[in-house]
Design an enzyme around this catalytic site. Structure first.
Site, PDB file in Angstrom:
ATOM      1  N   GLY A 129       0.805  -1.211   0.000  1.00  0.00           N
ATOM      2  CA  GLY A 129       0.000   0.000   0.000  1.00  0.00           C
ATOM      3  C   GLY A 129       0.836   1.257   0.000  1.00  0.00           C
ATOM      4  O   GLY A 129       0.376   2.324   0.422  1.00  0.00           O
ATOM      5  N   GLY A 130       2.084   1.151  -0.456  1.00  0.00           N
ATOM      6  CA  GLY A 130       2.919   2.335  -0.578  1.00  0.00           C
ATOM      7  C   GLY A 130       3.282   2.978   0.745  1.00  0.00           C
ATOM      8  O   GLY A 130       3.700   4.142   0.776  1.00  0.00           O
ATOM      9  N   SER A 209       4.636  -5.441  -2.713  1.00  0.00           N
ATOM     10  CA  SER A 209       4.855  -4.004  -2.857  1.00  0.00           C
ATOM     11  C   SER A 209       5.554  -3.456  -1.609  1.00  0.00           C
ATOM     12  O   SER A 209       6.657  -3.896  -1.292  1.00  0.00           O
ATOM     13  CB  SER A 209       3.534  -3.299  -3.153  1.00  0.00           C
TER      14      SER A 209
END
Length: 552
Positions: A129-130, A209
């Site tokens: 989720g960055g 991610s």
């Protein structure tokens, strides 16, 4: 935003369990529940267990502190609040219990009942989720498909954005609180998972991610030695250019918006006090505005002096290259076109192409340039390598391929090659085009699977379900590869999973062949994954940059 596009649906309906689902861990008793999957199998879950004290007041921005014990039976039937998020996305499930700074809770999902002596392999999931959004909620990370392969799955929340990564670049607020949350959750797992039927000496950490970036940091950090036995990095590595630039400048800028008397010369203690006294939602709003100005809160290289909890203090690339890592087998890989998730229409592609044609300096990697080397030299070489004699406007697919490589692929291959000197590394490309990739833009000359499109084949994510027979076959194969690896440290052992996996033997990476498993409609071992581009980036760094490298 491309880094948080996550998918799939919740098939299950939880139900309260009987008293025999009470587990007594080190800090107290927890009441669990059961649920039944769509396949009619019963599973067990204990959620909303504190693994650290609420990071409020004087604990805001600080490393996590062990939680207090409790005497009553803790209700473990519901999700905890998610950590305060910077943004939300239309396809993300809303956190079922809201959002709060009081969010450091952990969840255990098991195929065996309480106090089992089964000693199952454990898979410890770190969400992506960055570093600005994400949660361990059941609606986002329902792990039933993994549980059906007889492993225990642990999910949890960690602090995001400014709460997880603000730093004054000294021992007052050293930074990386979020990574230390992950470490605390991992320590909790090792100390407590046996109460749930798990093997504390057989833990696989895995993430996608930002979660994979986090796994990479845990591999490097000396604080996490001996806490896990294998790792999986999906579309992410610590070598990505995701480090925070000028952390103290960002901390000062936030504090100035709350207290105008703050200056660049203000002490770190004063800055910390101002920020710890501020309303949490105000900090979210300020940070969101700063993101639009290019100021982000991400991992940092911490100072060592007077720092009691140094998580990362040395250049990341050099630590991996020297073998100063947890030397465990890893799976690492990317999707076939990570950059697709940057765009939704060809109009956006063409606009981006024109923008990068007009602003080629944006192509410059975060690298130390040798004396006499100009930015123009580097950016010209990059553009020629991907677009040849054309402009990006004339060949927009070349820009998307470049975006994939500079964000995820380049760093992923480099991490794989470096770590292959010290442990088995299994590299993959996920290229299956199914329901979860159906919405990706089709660009001739590009792959068809964007960032995060594989996550919904591991987890049921309520916002977007898989649908087809081919989807479910791909899920079965991907889950089997991952759980085989968790159990045996080999994704394709010679056992009864061979037929499902089409009798493929996934060979560990050889840096000269760059072999990888293509996970598409079929499983196929291939060689020389992006070999020409990989050779280009290697030569670029060797000829024009100098050590120490941090990212790549």
């Amino acid at each position: 935003m491309w880094w948080a596009l996550v998918l799939l649906f919740g098939l299950l309906s939880p139900s309260f369990a009987a008293d025999d689902l009470i587990v007594e861990i080190q800090d107290g008793k927890v009441q669990g529940t059961t649920y039944t999957s769509s396949n009619g199998k019963e599973f067990y879950t204990w959620r909303h267990i504190p693994y650290a004290k609420p990071p409020l007041g004087d604990l805001r921005f600080q490393p996590p502190v062990r939680p207090d014990s409790w005497t009553d039976i803790l209700d473990g039937s519901k999700d905890s609040p998610a950590c305060l998020s910077l943004v939300s996305y239309g396809i993300d499930p809303v956190s079922t219990n809201g959002y709060s700074e009081d969010c450091l809770y952990i969840n255990v999902y098991s195929p065996v009942p309480a106090n089992s002596s089964a000693r199952l392999s454990v898979m410890f999931w770190i969400y992506g989720g960055g570093f600005v959004i994400g949660t361990g909620d059941f609606s986002l990370t329902d792990p039933t498909a993994l549980l059906e392969d007889n492993v225990i799955v642990v999910t949890f929340n960690y602090r995001l954005d400014i709460f997880g990564f603000l730093s004054t670049e000294d021992s007052i607020v050293p930074g990386n609180a979020a990574l230390k949350d992950q470490l605390a959750a991992l320590i909790w797992t090792k100390e407590n998972i046996a109460f749930f039927g798990g093997n504390p000496m057989d833990i696989t950490i895995f993430g996608e991610s930002a979660g994979a970036i986090s796994v990479g940091h845990l591999i490097i950090s000396p604080m996490s030695r001996n806490l896990f036995q294998s790792a999986i990095m999906q579309s992410g590595t610590a070598l990505m250019n995701y480090m925070q630039a000028n952390p103290r400048t960002g901390a000062v800028a936030v504090a100035k918006q709350i207290d105008p008397t703050i200056t660049d010369e203000s002490s770190s203690e004063t800055i910390k006090e101002v920020l710890q006294a501020a309303d949490g939602q105000l900090l979210v709003n300020i940070s969101l505005g700063m993101h639009f100005l290019g100021v982000t809160f991400h991992p940092v290289i911490e100072v060592e002096e007077d720092n009691p909890t140094p998580f990362i203090t040395r250049p990341l690339y050099e630590e991996i290259a020297a073998g100063n890592i947890t030397k465990v087998p890893i799976i690492i890989g990317t999707n076939s076109e990570e950059g697709l998730t940057l765009v939704q229409t060809m109009e956006q592609v063409n606009d981006l192409a024109k923008y990068f044609d007009a602003n080629p300096d944006l192509l410059l990697p975060n690298m130390n340039l040798k004396d006499g080397v100009s930015n123009d030299t580097i950016t010209k070489l990059i553009k020629e390598t991907y677009a040849g004699n054309s402009s990006f406007e004339d060949d927009p697919a070349s820009l998307i391929r470049l975006a994939s490589d500079i964000t995820f692929v380049r760093a992923g291959i480099k991490h794989a090659v470096l770590q292959s000197e010290f442990s088995n590394v299994y590299f993959y490309e996920f290229s299956f085009v199914g329901t979860l990739s159906a919405g990706e833009l089709k660009i001739p000359g590009c792959g068809e699977v964007g960032h995060a499109d594989e996550v919904g084949y591991l987890f049921n994510i309520s916002a977007k379900p898989i649908e087809t027979e081919a989807d479910y076959l791909t899920r079965s194969r991907l889950v089997k590869l991952w759980t085989n690896f968790a159990k045996t440290k080999n994704p394709t052992p010679e056992d009864d999973s061979a037929e499902l996996l089409q009798n493929v033997i996934w060979e560990p990476l050889d840096k000269d062949n760059l072999q990888y498993l293509d996970i598409g409609e079929n499983l196929e071992l291939k060689y020389h994954r992006k070999a020409e581009n990989t050779a280009f980036w290697n030569s670029l760094w060797e000829e024009y940059s100098f050590h120490p490298y941090n990212t790549f």
